[in-house]
Motif scaffolding. Structure first.
Motif, mmCIF file in Angstrom:
data_model
loop_
_atom_site.group_PDB
_atom_site.id
_atom_site.type_symbol
_atom_site.label_atom_id
_atom_site.label_comp_id
_atom_site.label_asym_id
_atom_site.label_seq_id
_atom_site.Cartn_x
_atom_site.Cartn_y
_atom_site.Cartn_z
ATOM 1 N N ILE A 181 0.842 -1.198 0.000
ATOM 2 C CA ILE A 181 0.000 0.000 0.000
ATOM 3 C C ILE A 181 0.875 1.244 0.000
ATOM 4 C CG2 ILE A 181 -1.767 1.270 1.292
ATOM 5 C CD1 ILE A 181 -2.619 -1.512 2.417
ATOM 6 N N ALA A 186 -2.492 -0.746 -3.952
ATOM 7 C CA ALA A 186 -3.495 0.287 -3.721
ATOM 8 C C ALA A 186 -2.803 1.510 -3.116
ATOM 9 C CB ALA A 186 -4.570 -0.215 -2.772
ATOM 10 N N LEU A 188 -3.445 4.825 -0.530
ATOM 11 C CA LEU A 188 -4.283 5.491 0.461
ATOM 12 C C LEU A 188 -3.805 6.931 0.549
ATOM 13 C CD1 LEU A 188 -6.506 4.921 2.587
ATOM 14 C CD2 LEU A 188 -4.674 4.603 4.244
ATOM 15 N N ALA A 220 -13.303 6.192 -4.011
ATOM 16 C CA ALA A 220 -12.337 5.320 -4.679
ATOM 17 C C ALA A 220 -12.134 5.875 -6.075
ATOM 18 C CB ALA A 220 -12.899 3.907 -4.772
ATOM 19 N N PHE A 261 -7.556 5.593 -2.935
ATOM 20 C CA PHE A 261 -8.660 5.736 -1.995
ATOM 21 C C PHE A 261 -8.430 6.963 -1.135
ATOM 22 C CE2 PHE A 261 -8.148 1.570 -3.555
ATOM 23 C CZ PHE A 261 -9.440 1.186 -3.872
ATOM 24 N N SER A 264 -12.783 5.064 3.304
ATOM 25 C CA SER A 264 -12.013 4.907 2.054
ATOM 26 C C SER A 264 -11.137 3.661 2.161
ATOM 27 C CB SER A 264 -11.130 6.130 1.780
ATOM 28 O OG SER A 264 -11.910 7.292 1.692
ATOM 29 N N ALA A 265 -10.586 3.429 3.351
ATOM 30 C CA ALA A 265 -9.796 2.209 3.572
ATOM 31 C C ALA A 265 -10.686 0.973 3.415
ATOM 32 C CB ALA A 265 -9.139 2.236 4.952
ATOM 33 N N MET A 307 -11.007 0.311 -0.073
ATOM 34 C CA MET A 307 -9.744 -0.286 -0.515
ATOM 35 C C MET A 307 -9.747 -1.801 -0.248
ATOM 36 S SD MET A 307 -5.945 0.943 0.452
ATOM 37 C CE MET A 307 -5.598 0.022 1.900
#
Ligand code: IPM
Ligand code: MG
Length: 375
Positions: A5, A68, A70, A266, A277, A301-302, A305
């Motif tokens: 991440i 992904a 963050l 997202a 995200f 948002s996590a 994800m």
């Protein structure tokens, strides 16, 4: 599972809200036996201060090599108040979206019964409102030709769209509208009575609609939509719109849930390999470092994800934990200016829920101890 991440804390309240999400992700990892490997990257005003560049190449490379991203927030008042600044924090985010081809920004708008009384809108308007905005993210006026003359008497921002740019996000939105549990309705928000680009959106969406016979399609001018979102939000299911209209109406829609600080998003792209995200809120510099910002937009948002990383159960656990805090009025200052909890406390409570240390019934006395005091 083992996932890489990229973390971009960004500006203002970005670092403190993102830190809560990392705590929650760590709690999820411990609970479900996953490994999340974080790589911190620079972007925005923070990156300009440290490197002179709002998006260092290293950040793009790290993001491309991650599963992904963050992201916290971007922006600083010293640039907002200086229209002549050549380098701006927001350029970093726009370039990242473009470089990774993250063309669809997905913003779910939920309402919470326990927060209805805090909303400026009446409960009866909010009941049952639950829709999702598909905002085009790499085209339109944000990315058109920009010009201004030396005398500073003229400026231009061009808005362009191609058929292909409209088609790809329209298909995503139609697919979503078809999903079980949805109301199977798609509303295209545009300004087709005035703008050529909007007429292209309408034409393309009308053509595509034939491939999705189960989905009812409606067309709404953006000025009317701005009013309808507040007056009768229940009528919406999936809203599809272009870049700038989506930016504006998603902030407006956040009023329905009770605070801009609650909404996640997202941003997904062409290959589905990496996605970003981020909460929809800005950097809220007045609150930075005070531990009062709402971390829920980031934490949800996590959760988005985790869904993207094929961890639906884990995502559901995070959402249950968030609902639990909201149901028990464990909320930050933006939602309840008198009886509020700190950013870090909300993060801890959500971690406790994920780790099974608290459940539906709470020992409110213990939690009370973690409350802020207003003198
Ligand atoms: C958003 C933000 C950004 C946008 C800014 C920070 C460039 O407002 O993600 O909604 O306008 O897209
Ligand atoms: Mg915005």
């Amino acid at each position: 599972m083992n996932k890489k991440i990229a973390v971009i804390e960004g500006d203002g309240i970005g670092p403190e809200v993102t830190r809560q999400s990392i705590k929650v992700l760590d709690a999820i990892a411990a609970q479900y036996g996953h490994q999340f490997e974080y790589t911190y990257c620079l972007m925005g005003a923070d990156a300009i201060d440290k490197t002179g560049n709002p998006l260092p190449d290293e950040t793009i490379t790290t993001c491309l090599n991650s599963d992904a991203i963050l992201f916290g927030a971007i922006g600083h008042p010293k640039y907002d108040n200086d229209p002549t600044a050549k380098v701006r924090p927001e350029q970093g985010l726009l370039k990242l979206r473009k470089s990774l081809q993250l063309y669809a920004n997905i913003r779910p708008v939920s309402t919470y019964a326990s927060l209805h009384h805090l909303s400026p809108l009446k409960s009866k308007i909010l009941e049952g409102a639950d829709f999702i905005i598909f905002r085009e993210l790499t085209g339109g006026i944000y990315f058109g030709k920009k010009e201004s003359n030396a005398e500073q008497t003229f400026a231009l921002d061009e808005c362009t769209y191609t058929r292909e740019e409209i088609e790809r996000i329209a298909h995503l939105a139609f697919h979503f509208a078809e999903k079980p549990g949805r109301k199977k309705k798609l509303t295209l928000v545009d300004k087709a009575n005035v703008l050529e680009t909007s007429r292209l959106w309408r034409k393309v969406v009308q053509e595509i609609a034939a491939q999705y016979p189960d989905v009812t399609v409606e067309y709404m001018f953006v000025d009317n939509a701005a009013m309808q979102i507040i007056q009768n939000p229940r009528q919406f299911d999936v809203i599809l719109t272009e870049n700038m209209f989506g930016d504006i109406i998603s902030d407006e829609a956040s009023v329905l849930s009770g605070s801009l600080g609650l909404l996640p998003s997202a941003s997904v792209g062409t290959n589905g390999k990496v996605a970003l995200f981020e909460p929809i809120h800005g950097s809220y510099p007045q609150a930075a470092g005070k531990d009062i910002a709402n971390p829920i937009g980031s934490i949800l948002s996590a959760a988005m994800m985790l869904d993207f990383l094929s961890m639906p159960e884990e995502a559901g656990m995070v959402r249950d934990a968030v609902n639990w805090t909201l149901m028990n009025s464990f909320v930050t200052k933006d939602i309840d200016p008198v009886n509020f909890y700190f950013t870090s406390t909300i993060g801890e409570l959500i971690c406790d829920f994920v780790s099974g240390k608290v459940s539906g019934s709470v020992n409110s006395q213990n939690i009370e101890l973690r409350k802020s005091t207003i003198i």
